[in-house]
Enzyme design. Structure first.
Site, mmCIF file in Angstrom:
data_model
loop_
_atom_site.group_PDB
_atom_site.id
_atom_site.type_symbol
_atom_site.label_atom_id
_atom_site.label_comp_id
_atom_site.label_asym_id
_atom_site.label_seq_id
_atom_site.Cartn_x
_atom_site.Cartn_y
_atom_site.Cartn_z
ATOM 1 N N ASP A 135 -5.462 -3.332 2.000
ATOM 2 C CA ASP A 135 -6.766 -3.110 1.569
ATOM 3 C C ASP A 135 -7.356 -4.383 1.034
ATOM 4 O O ASP A 135 -6.947 -4.854 0.092
ATOM 5 C CB ASP A 135 -6.762 -2.177 0.486
ATOM 6 C CG ASP A 135 -8.128 -1.801 -0.119
ATOM 7 O OD1 ASP A 135 -9.131 -2.406 0.516
ATOM 8 O OD2 ASP A 135 -8.287 -1.260 -1.130
ATOM 9 N N LYS A 165 -12.138 -7.988 -2.567
ATOM 10 C CA LYS A 165 -11.218 -7.885 -3.691
ATOM 11 C C LYS A 165 -11.213 -9.445 -4.186
ATOM 12 O O LYS A 165 -11.228 -10.259 -3.358
ATOM 13 C CB LYS A 165 -9.877 -7.477 -3.525
ATOM 14 C CG LYS A 165 -9.969 -5.710 -3.404
ATOM 15 C CD LYS A 165 -8.500 -5.336 -3.298
ATOM 16 C CE LYS A 165 -8.549 -3.869 -2.851
ATOM 17 N NZ LYS A 165 -8.921 -3.043 -4.440
ATOM 18 N N GLU A 167 -12.500 3.023 -0.722
ATOM 19 C CA GLU A 167 -12.202 3.497 0.648
ATOM 20 C C GLU A 167 -11.341 4.537 0.641
ATOM 21 O O GLU A 167 -11.229 5.473 1.788
ATOM 22 C CB GLU A 167 -11.752 2.242 1.611
ATOM 23 C CG GLU A 167 -10.270 1.938 1.633
ATOM 24 C CD GLU A 167 -9.873 1.499 0.283
ATOM 25 O OE1 GLU A 167 -8.454 1.802 -0.119
ATOM 26 O OE2 GLU A 167 -10.460 0.761 -0.482
ATOM 27 N N ASP A 219 -14.907 -0.871 -1.187
ATOM 28 C CA ASP A 219 -13.374 -0.840 -1.714
ATOM 29 C C ASP A 219 -13.037 0.579 -2.290
ATOM 30 O O ASP A 219 -12.109 0.687 -2.608
ATOM 31 C CB ASP A 219 -13.282 -2.059 -2.929
ATOM 32 C CG ASP A 219 -12.032 -2.237 -3.277
ATOM 33 O OD1 ASP A 219 -11.132 -2.084 -2.578
ATOM 34 O OD2 ASP A 219 -11.731 -2.665 -4.526
ATOM 35 N N ASP A 231 -0.986 -0.216 -1.013
ATOM 36 C CA ASP A 231 -2.150 0.863 -1.060
ATOM 37 C C ASP A 231 -1.716 2.191 -0.253
ATOM 38 O O ASP A 231 -2.625 2.831 -0.089
ATOM 39 C CB ASP A 231 -3.420 0.267 -0.665
ATOM 40 C CG ASP A 231 -4.666 0.974 -1.293
ATOM 41 O OD1 ASP A 231 -4.216 1.600 -2.319
ATOM 42 O OD2 ASP A 231 -5.788 0.548 -0.902
ATOM 43 N N LYS A 260 -2.497 9.173 0.988
ATOM 44 C CA LYS A 260 -3.347 7.793 1.476
ATOM 45 C C LYS A 260 -2.502 6.748 1.946
ATOM 46 O O LYS A 260 -1.588 6.204 1.423
ATOM 47 C CB LYS A 260 -3.953 7.240 0.176
ATOM 48 C CG LYS A 260 -4.913 5.853 0.474
ATOM 49 C CD LYS A 260 -5.486 5.331 -0.832
ATOM 50 C CE LYS A 260 -6.110 4.023 -0.857
ATOM 51 N NZ LYS A 260 -6.692 3.560 -2.231
ATOM 52 N N ARG A 285 -10.704 7.363 -0.972
ATOM 53 C CA ARG A 285 -11.507 8.849 -1.030
ATOM 54 C C ARG A 285 -12.272 8.989 0.307
ATOM 55 O O ARG A 285 -12.331 10.180 0.553
ATOM 56 C CB ARG A 285 -12.581 8.701 -2.254
ATOM 57 C CG ARG A 285 -13.690 7.854 -2.088
ATOM 58 C CD ARG A 285 -14.177 7.473 -3.648
ATOM 59 N NE ARG A 285 -13.267 6.556 -4.298
ATOM 60 C CZ ARG A 285 -13.758 6.291 -5.580
ATOM 61 N NH1 ARG A 285 -14.943 6.701 -6.159
ATOM 62 N NH2 ARG A 285 -12.787 5.510 -6.300
#
Length: 503
Positions: free
Chosen positions: A257, A264, A336, A334, A275, A252, A338
């Site tokens: 993010d 967030k 995101e 959020d 992230d 990933k 996946r």
């Protein structure tokens, strides 16, 4: 970090020129009579100043008969790798106060490959310093370390592997620690392209047009709120004949993010630069493979973008179409990670892989479940799961297998698409894994949720470089032989990724 391996007894270690000498002593070790260091250790034990508990240290300044001005006697307890690691970290942290440039770390008794590797990795970990974005950086003062063992040649191969692992972990740390404006998808792709200078590694980078032509609608949707263009990185290491199916690593690569429209909280949002630690771990693995040159084939896939907000950003309730053709209702922007991983998992199928492992800072729920000690492991393949667990234990980069019962997928049902991208709060790490599992049914697959282990917060804030050690251990267990003569870097089975995207 410059590591050297030498044959050094405690008697020889006394004459080794170094700014600091660290002597590792296991419980019950019998030392040579008349040996200066041996006598010091015996006296310290007799006086009760050097307990057998791992990590206990005794500092000596300019002891008679020893060349090094500073000596640290350190107990490694039972001598197991975990004990060696904790002891070496304690010793190096203690020695750093004197800013040594050259140190010697010597085992007072014979050590096996695992113990030596633990000492090398711990020394590097304790002395690591991030400097890239500091104007007046204080670089790593400890630059050269001699590892002293009873028989250097017998341990040369595991020592070299440990040094390569350090290089991989530190590359992963470097990119994990960089702030978002110094670690954009474009810069991450350039770092991957730099790895292609190593033997048997090739790199290809796809941009927005190629990703769109491939039909990666889920990945593209996450990136559409950012001014930074996405990048899809394809790394190949070929150390075995092309007929050998590769292991595919999917990392990933969300370089920052914000949570998107599902914004967030402001507190600690800066840590969302981490992230992309899954992507960084894939780069780290390839950095190590370039040095080790094992007889295996490995593919690395990194979907990389930012999750940002503007008028084009993905919205809750939007439905996107993944590369697999499955439609996804985005209930939370959020979630995101996946959404970008699912398209990479579909892409992985074209390599006819022996196994696919995705690595992601995916869920806060995994942090709640396992904290920062073990990564979450999800797999329906018992053989693959057992191999990863074993590799993690050996590398002291541990994971814990979590369930994947079909009932956990019930919450992903929706009236408006084939699947929703989130379920309820309960079992959040598992439902995220169940989402990914839908896109990984054509090959043995495992998912590592590293949200709790990829970085540390607080005063020790920074990337850990995990799970590079675990992944390398798993890969090397599959094929530890040398690269066959004449082996060339991996070629795609047919056309290049860009050419296939143009179809």
């Amino acid at each position: 970090m410059d590591f050297q391996l030498k044959t050094l007894s405690t008697a020889q270690a006394a004459t080794e020129k170094a700014d600091a000498l660290i002597v590792l002593v296991a419980a019950g070790t019998s030392l040579t009579p008349g040996d200066v260091l041996g006598s010091l250790i015996a006296q310290a034990r007799k006086a009760g100043d050097l307990a057998d508990k791992a990590g206990k240290t005794l500092a000596l300044y300019r002891p008679s008969g020893v060349a090094a001005p500073r000596v640290l006697l350190v107990s490694i307890g039972d001598g197991l790798p975990a004990s060696v690691r904790s002891a070496v970290i304690a010793a190096v942290n203690a020695a750093k106060a004197a800013n040594p440039k050259r140190a010697a770390v010597v085992f007072a008794q014979p050590v096996d490959a695992a113990g030596l590797a633990a000492a090398v990795l711990a020394t590097a970990d304790a002395s690591y310093v991030y400097t890239t974005t500091k104007s007046k950086a204080e670089p790593r003062t400890l630059r050269q370390v001699v590892m002293g063992v009873a028989d250097a040649e017998a341990l040369r191969a595991p020592f070299d592997r440990a040094c390569a692992t350090v290089a991989g972990i530190e590359l992963a740390k470097e990119w994990g620690n960089r702030p978002g404006n110094h670690s954009t998808p474009t810069l991450l792709a350039e770092a991957a392209q730099g790895l292609a200078k190593l033997p048997n590694i090739k790199c290809e980078v796809l941009g927005p047009k190629e990703v769109a032509k491939l039909g990666m609608g889920s990945f593209a949707a996450v990136s559409q709120g950012s001014s930074e263009p996405l990048r899809f990185i394809v790394l190949r290491y070929q150390g075995a004949p092309k007929s050998q199916a590769p292991v595919v690593l999917v990392g990933k690569g969300i370089t920052f993010d914000t949570g998107g429209v599902s914004l967030k909280p402001a507190a600690e949002m800066d840590e969302m630069k981490f992230d992309m630690c899954g992507a960084a771990s894939v780069l780290g693995v390839f950095r190590a493979l370039g040095d080790i040159q094992p007889a295996i084939n490995v593919v690395g896939l990194v979907p990389s973008c930012e999750n940002m907000n503007d008028g084009r950003a993905l919205k809750p309730g939007d439905v996107v179409t993944s590369m697999s053709g499955q439609t996804i209702e985005v209930l939370n922007t959020d979630a995101e990670g996946r959404l970008i991983l699912c398209d990479a998992l579909t892409y992985a199928k074209r390599f006819e892989p022996a196994a696919v492992i995705d690595i992601a800072t995916l869920t806060g729920a995994c942090v709640v479940a396992l904290g920062g000690v073990r990564s979450g492991l999800f797999s329906a393949d018992d053989t693959l799961a057992a191999a990863l667990e074993s590799a993690g234990e050996a590398a002291q980069d541990r994971c814990w297998r979590m369930p994947l019962d079909d009932e956990y997928a019930e919450g992903l049902k929706t009236n408006f698409a084939d699947v929703a991208n989130i379920a309820g709060r309960a079992g959040g790490a598992i439902t995220a894994a169940k989402f990914l599992q839908r896109f990984a049914s054509d090959y043995p697959w495992a998912h590592l949720d590293i949200a709790g282990t990829a970085w540390k917060s607080g005063a020790a804030k920074g990337s850990t470089g995990r799970p590079v050690g675990l992944l390398l251990g798993y890969l090397l267990a599959r094929g530890a032989g040398p690269v066959p003569a004449g082996t060339k870097a991996a070629e795609p089975k047919a056309k290049s990724a860009k050419a296939r995207a143009a179809k």
